[in-house]
Design an enzyme around this catalytic site. Structure first.
Site, PDB file in Angstrom:
ATOM      1  CG  HIS A  93      -3.884  -3.378  -8.614  1.00  0.00           C
ATOM      2  ND1 HIS A  93      -4.057  -4.579  -9.273  1.00  0.00           N
ATOM      3  CD2 HIS A  93      -3.622  -3.565  -7.383  1.00  0.00           C
ATOM      4  CE1 HIS A  93      -3.609  -5.387  -8.462  1.00  0.00           C
ATOM      5  NE2 HIS A  93      -3.106  -5.061  -7.342  1.00  0.00           N
TER       6      HIS A  93
HETATM    7  O1  RIB Z   1      -7.599  -5.779  -6.129  1.00  0.00           O
HETATM    8  C1  RIB Z   1      -7.047  -4.016  -6.259  1.00  0.00           C
HETATM    9  C2  RIB Z   1      -7.695  -3.123  -5.859  1.00  0.00           C
HETATM   10  O2  RIB Z   1      -8.091  -3.331  -4.493  1.00  0.00           O
HETATM   11  C3  RIB Z   1      -6.937  -1.625  -5.918  1.00  0.00           C
HETATM   12  O3  RIB Z   1      -7.980  -0.762  -6.329  1.00  0.00           O
HETATM   13  C4  RIB Z   1      -6.442  -1.609  -4.731  1.00  0.00           C
HETATM   14  O4  RIB Z   1      -6.218  -0.272  -4.456  1.00  0.00           O
HETATM   15  C5  RIB Z   1      -7.593  -2.039  -3.799  1.00  0.00           C
HETATM   16  O5  RIB Z   1      -8.718  -1.220  -3.732  1.00  0.00           O
END
Ligand code: RIB
Ligand code: CA
Length: 308
Positions: free
Chosen positions: A236
């Site tokens: 992500h």
């Molecule tokens: O949903 C994914 C996000 O939530 C990413 O930033 C992960 O590190 C968590 O913070």
């Protein structure tokens, strides 16, 4: 000339890889940490650990220990109680700066023309900075946010964790008039690290690559436990770094994005207006729709394979 970046994060397995990537691909001015994947004490420790593993002198600043309005919520089901379960954590020799995150971020925006904020945790710190200094929205080159989704969520059926954890902060950021670039789950789930890619990263042999491979082994297994399916994890947070350092890797659409702050079942839902015609709402974000997965992986490999 590397783009100046301020990275606000809640390390977090994918946050740490975003730190490694930003250190190699940008002029990483500063890092601020926020309560999110784990409590602030852990995200602070984990941010310092990432800098120590990478040999980074970048200052780490403490931010908010809870969201603007709601109680703090964490994602131990993915990141573990410490927020960085899995790898062996070195004895910490680095300390956080005594300058609070919002102060340090505002000072950096004053000092560095063209500064981008890359926000990959709950948006509490960024919202506080925008509320304290309304001119910040125009002074920044942009705010690259990992958050939201227009499809299924990951923490609930409707919401992605960063926005769900502090929906009011996400609303402040989206309504501030800044140049917001949004990487939601629809985008980040196109950039997945499976066992084969993790092995390629480990084979690079650098400190950041070895630590990243250990992180991803744990992260991939946690995804399989939590969501079913194969042991592989979407990267992500690095997507939001790449959106600034390597924008050619992405396709995007200008869209209006609203945050649900009142819903019982839809708290933290990002409502993306994808209608056509005169009734569509005016865009307030550049929503990333596609990533060139293979090319992005090569950029990541180059970054993790380089020693700082
Ligand atoms: O949903 C994914 C996000 O939530 C990413 O930033 C992960 O590190 C968590 O913070
Ligand atoms: Ca994160």
């Amino acid at each position: 000339m590397p783009v100046p970046i301020w990275l606000d994060c809640d390390p977090g397995h994918d946050d740490v890889i975003a730190i490694f990537l930003a250190a190699q691909r940008s002029d990483l001015i500063g890092i601020s940490v926020v309560s999110g994947n784990a409590p602030l004490a852990f995200t602070e420790r984990n941010g310092l650990t990432a800098c120590q593993v990478a040999g980074l002198a970048t200052p780490v600043h403490r931010g908010a220990a809870k969201p603007l309005v709601r109680p703090a919520q964490h994602a131990e089901y993915i990141h573990g109680e410490s927020g960085l379960d899995g790898p062996a954590i070195p004895t910490l020799t680095r300390k956080a700066s005594e300058v609070p995150a919002v102060r340090a971020l505002l000072d950096a925006a004053e000092k560095h023309a063209g500064l981008w904020v890359v926000a990959v945790g709950p948006l509490t710190n960024v919202a506080l900075a925008l509320l304290l200094e309304p001119g910040l929205a125009q002074r920044l080159a942009g705010i690259s946010v990992m958050g939201g989704t227009w499809g299924p969520g990951n923490v609930t059926a409707a919401a992605e964790f960063n926005v769900w954890a502090d929906p009011e902060a996400a609303q402040v950021v989206l309504e501030a008039g800044a140049n917001v670039v949004l990487a939601g789950l629809d985008l980040t789930h196109q950039f997945v690290m499976d066992r084969g890619r993790i092995a390629q990263i480990r084979a690079l042999g650098t400190q950041t690559a070895l630590f990243s491979a250990d992180l991803l082994d744990y992260f991939a297994a946690a995804y399989a436990r939590s969501y079913g399916g194969p042991a592989q994890g979407p990267l992500h947070d690095p997507c939001s770094v790449l959106a600034v350092t390597d924008p050619h890797l992405f396709a995007s659409e200008p869209r209006h994005v609203a945050v649900e702050c009142a819903g019982e079942f839809t708290r933290g839902m990002t409502v993306v207006d994808r209608r056509t015609g005169p009734r569509v709402l005016p865009p307030n974000a550049t929503v990333l729709t596609n990533i060139d997965d293979e090319a992005a992986f090569q950029v990541l490999m180059d970054a993790l394979g380089a020693s700082l």
